[in-house]
Write a protein that holds these residues in place. Structure first.
Motif, PDB file in Angstrom:
ATOM      1  N   UNK A  60     -78.941  26.514-120.139  1.00 42.59           N
ATOM      2  CA  UNK A  60     -78.138  25.573-119.364  1.00 42.59           C
ATOM      3  C   UNK A  60     -78.971  24.359-118.963  1.00 42.59           C
ATOM      4  N   UNK A  61     -80.196  24.598-118.526  1.00 38.51           N
ATOM      5  CA  UNK A  61     -81.062  23.490-118.108  1.00 38.51           C
ATOM      6  C   UNK A  61     -81.348  22.550-119.270  1.00 38.51           C
ATOM      7  N   UNK A  62     -81.590  23.114-120.454  1.00 39.38           N
ATOM      8  CA  UNK A  62     -81.868  22.267-121.626  1.00 39.38           C
ATOM      9  C   UNK A  62     -80.658  21.424-121.997  1.00 39.38           C
ATOM     10  N   UNK A  63     -79.485  22.022-121.926  1.00 44.31           N
ATOM     11  CA  UNK A  63     -78.275  21.261-122.245  1.00 44.31           C
ATOM     12  C   UNK A  63     -78.115  20.070-121.303  1.00 44.31           C
ATOM     13  N   UNK A  64     -78.317  20.303-120.018  1.00 43.74           N
ATOM     14  CA  UNK A  64     -78.165  19.229-119.038  1.00 43.74           C
ATOM     15  C   UNK A  64     -79.245  18.169-119.226  1.00 43.74           C
ATOM     16  N   UNK A  65     -80.469  18.595-119.516  1.00 44.64           N
ATOM     17  CA  UNK A  65     -81.564  17.644-119.721  1.00 44.64           C
ATOM     18  C   UNK A  65     -81.307  16.752-120.925  1.00 44.64           C
ATOM     19  N   UNK A 112     -79.517  13.830-120.032  1.00 43.22           N
ATOM     20  CA  UNK A 112     -80.173  12.947-119.080  1.00 43.22           C
ATOM     21  C   UNK A 112     -79.929  13.327-117.636  1.00 43.22           C
ATOM     22  N   UNK A 113     -79.458  14.551-117.387  1.00 39.84           N
ATOM     23  CA  UNK A 113     -79.195  14.991-116.024  1.00 39.84           C
ATOM     24  C   UNK A 113     -80.147  16.089-115.595  1.00 39.84           C
ATOM     25  N   UNK A 114     -79.798  16.773-114.519  1.00 44.09           N
ATOM     26  CA  UNK A 114     -80.608  17.884-114.032  1.00 44.09           C
ATOM     27  C   UNK A 114     -79.695  18.953-113.456  1.00 44.09           C
ATOM     28  N   UNK A 115     -80.184  20.190-113.439  1.00 45.70           N
ATOM     29  CA  UNK A 115     -79.436  21.310-112.877  1.00 45.70           C
ATOM     30  C   UNK A 115     -80.398  22.177-112.076  1.00 45.70           C
ATOM     31  N   UNK A 116     -79.886  22.817-111.027  1.00 48.28           N
ATOM     32  CA  UNK A 116     -80.735  23.659-110.194  1.00 48.28           C
ATOM     33  C   UNK A 116     -79.859  24.613-109.380  1.00 48.28           C
ATOM     34  N   UNK A 117     -80.518  25.616-108.794  1.00 53.59           N
ATOM     35  CA  UNK A 117     -79.842  26.628-107.996  1.00 53.59           C
ATOM     36  C   UNK A 117     -80.280  26.513-106.538  1.00 53.59           C
ATOM     37  N   UNK A 143     -75.058  20.734-110.985  1.00 51.94           N
ATOM     38  CA  UNK A 143     -75.351  19.879-112.140  1.00 51.94           C
ATOM     39  C   UNK A 143     -75.115  18.437-111.718  1.00 51.94           C
ATOM     40  N   UNK A 144     -76.100  17.577-111.952  1.00 52.65           N
ATOM     41  CA  UNK A 144     -75.983  16.152-111.650  1.00 52.65           C
ATOM     42  C   UNK A 144     -76.241  15.352-112.912  1.00 52.65           C
ATOM     43  N   UNK A 145     -75.339  14.434-113.197  1.00 48.80           N
ATOM     44  CA  UNK A 145     -75.428  13.664-114.441  1.00 48.80           C
ATOM     45  C   UNK A 145     -75.108  12.208-114.171  1.00 48.80           C
ATOM     46  N   UNK A 146     -75.990  11.319-114.640  1.00 52.22           N
ATOM     47  CA  UNK A 146     -75.786   9.890-114.538  1.00 52.22           C
ATOM     48  C   UNK A 146     -75.050   9.416-115.777  1.00 52.22           C
ATOM     49  N   UNK A 147     -73.782   9.121-115.649  1.00 52.96           N
ATOM     50  CA  UNK A 147     -72.975   8.732-116.807  1.00 52.96           C
ATOM     51  C   UNK A 147     -73.289   7.326-117.287  1.00 52.96           C
ATOM     52  N   UNK A 148     -73.971   6.538-116.469  1.00 46.95           N
ATOM     53  CA  UNK A 148     -74.346   5.189-116.880  1.00 46.95           C
ATOM     54  C   UNK A 148     -75.672   5.167-117.613  1.00 46.95           C
ATOM     55  N   UNK A 206     -67.467  16.047-108.165  1.00 44.83           N
ATOM     56  CA  UNK A 206     -67.491  14.815-107.378  1.00 44.83           C
ATOM     57  C   UNK A 206     -68.058  13.684-108.236  1.00 44.83           C
ATOM     58  N   UNK A 207     -67.424  12.516-108.143  1.00 48.40           N
ATOM     59  CA  UNK A 207     -67.886  11.339-108.875  1.00 48.40           C
ATOM     60  C   UNK A 207     -68.201  10.243-107.872  1.00 48.40           C
ATOM     61  N   UNK A 208     -69.462   9.791-107.851  1.00 56.55           N
ATOM     62  CA  UNK A 208     -69.883   8.753-106.920  1.00 56.55           C
ATOM     63  C   UNK A 208     -70.814   7.775-107.615  1.00 56.55           C
ATOM     64  N   UNK A 209     -70.427   6.501-107.616  1.00 56.88           N
ATOM     65  CA  UNK A 209     -71.247   5.405-108.147  1.00 56.88           C
ATOM     66  C   UNK A 209     -71.890   5.749-109.497  1.00 56.88           C
ATOM     67  N   UNK A 210     -71.062   6.176-110.425  1.00 60.53           N
ATOM     68  CA  UNK A 210     -71.556   6.438-111.772  1.00 60.53           C
ATOM     69  C   UNK A 210     -72.229   7.773-111.972  1.00 60.53           C
ATOM     70  N   UNK A 211     -72.325   8.590-110.933  1.00 64.79           N
ATOM     71  CA  UNK A 211     -72.962   9.891-111.033  1.00 64.79           C
ATOM     72  C   UNK A 211     -71.917  10.993-110.859  1.00 64.79           C
ATOM     73  N   UNK A 212     -71.979  11.954-111.745  1.00 70.08           N
ATOM     74  CA  UNK A 212     -71.066  13.099-111.721  1.00 70.08           C
ATOM     75  C   UNK A 212     -71.819  14.322-111.213  1.00 70.08           C
ATOM     76  N   UNK A 213     -71.232  15.004-110.239  1.00 73.98           N
ATOM     77  CA  UNK A 213     -71.860  16.183-109.651  1.00 73.98           C
ATOM     78  C   UNK A 213     -70.890  17.354-109.718  1.00 73.98           C
ATOM     79  N   UNK A 214     -71.345  18.455-110.317  1.00 76.25           N
ATOM     80  CA  UNK A 214     -70.559  19.669-110.418  1.00 76.25           C
ATOM     81  C   UNK A 214     -71.274  20.780-109.652  1.00 76.25           C
ATOM     82  N   UNK A 215     -70.529  21.495-108.835  1.00 77.94           N
ATOM     83  CA  UNK A 215     -71.098  22.564-108.018  1.00 77.94           C
ATOM     84  C   UNK A 215     -70.248  23.821-108.200  1.00 77.94           C
ATOM     85  N   UNK A 216     -70.898  24.907-108.594  1.00 81.30           N
ATOM     86  CA  UNK A 216     -70.244  26.206-108.711  1.00 81.30           C
ATOM     87  C   UNK A 216     -70.905  27.148-107.708  1.00 81.30           C
ATOM     88  N   UNK A 217     -70.147  27.556-106.708  1.00 80.38           N
ATOM     89  CA  UNK A 217     -70.701  28.379-105.629  1.00 80.38           C
ATOM     90  C   UNK A 217     -70.011  29.730-105.592  1.00 80.38           C
TER      91      UNK A 217
END
Length: 263
Positions: free
Chosen positions: A228-233, A236-241, A253-258, A196-207
């Motif tokens: 995985x957490x280090x790669x996302x950090x 400039x983003x964050x990841x969690x379960x 995974x949430x990432x601010x592309x701006x 999902x892409x919303x207002x410059x933020x990309x969100x990926x969800x694997x369920x």
């Protein structure tokens, strides 16, 4: 009268003329000082602009150098190892000690890795949509190869902001690692991927619908989760379960592309 001579002083008019203020010594001195300060300021500004341009050039060269080293490492460590393994399998087939099926599978894996490398280098793929499509295709193929049902939902328009090559490559590696962990540890039957892409933020969800919290029960899984957490950090983003009721785990995974990545 002096010395027998007589002289007369007539009335005289003395006129004192004052020059304009801008012609005075202090005004001229001030103008000279201001001019010197202006020249010095322009010189400093020009020098800073020149230094900034040089720093940007060096930064670009450094990034290019790092990318070249990364490509060399990928080809040597990953693709090179596969090709060496394929060579060994081919020799075994030639000697009649192995089947052709293993060789075919190995060639397929090597071709997939070549496609991955080409995708990571292609500047035309520096889009959010291309990244989402690549991750979706890889995840679907991996799920089907391991007998898992696969569903996906992509909410990304074709006009989203661009994404750098290092960002999309890191995201792809993170999602691949997450998918491998699910297949290896979760005992899941189905996978659902959302991008999902919303207002410059990309969100990926694997369920998945497997065991809750498949990451973290062994040192191997903790290491994979930390990587995985280090790669996302670094991006400039964050990841969690998150646990999913009644069964399953959601990796986000949430990432601010701006924003700017961490160096």
């Amino acid at each position: 009268r002096r010395g027998g001579e007589a002289w007369t002083v007539r009335n005289a008019l003395v006129v004192l003329s004052t020059p304009p203020w801008y012609q005075t010594f202090w005004a001229r001195s001030t103008f000279v000082l201001l001019g010197a300060m202006l020249l010095i300021g322009l010189g400093v500004l020009f020098q800073r602009i020149k230094q900034g341009s040089e720093l940007r050039r060096l930064s670009t060269l450094q990034r290019l150098s790092e990318e070249r080293r990364r490509i060399a490492a990928d080809v040597h460590d990953d693709l090179g190892a596969d090709l060496s393994h394929l060579l060994g399998q081919a020799r075994m087939v030639q000697a009649g000690n192995a089947g052709i099926e293993q060789l075919t599978e190995g060639i397929g894996r090597s071709m997939d890795k070549i496609d991955d490398i080409i995708w990571s280098l292609d500047p035309e793929r520096d889009t959010v949509r291309s990244t989402a499509d690549f991750i979706e295709t890889w995840t679907r193929n991996y799920a089907h190869a391991h007998g898992l049902d696969f569903r996906s939902g992509i909410k990304v328009s074709a006009h989203e902001p661009t994404i750098r090559a290092d960002q999309r490559r890191e995201l792809a590696l993170v999602m691949k690692e997450a998918m491998r962990n699910v297949v290896k540890h979760a005992k899941a039957r189905s996978i659902h991927l959302s991008v999902i892409m919303e207002t410059g933020r990309m969100k990926l969800v694997l369920q998945d619908d497997g065991e809750v919290s498949p990451i973290g029960r062994t040192s191997e899984r903790r290491s994979g989760s930390a990587n995985m957490a280090r790669r996302v950090e670094r991006l400039g983003g964050r990841s969690y379960f998150e646990p999913v009721a009644p069964r399953g785990t959601r990796f986000i995974v949430e990432l601010d592309l701006e924003g700017r990545p961490k160096e």
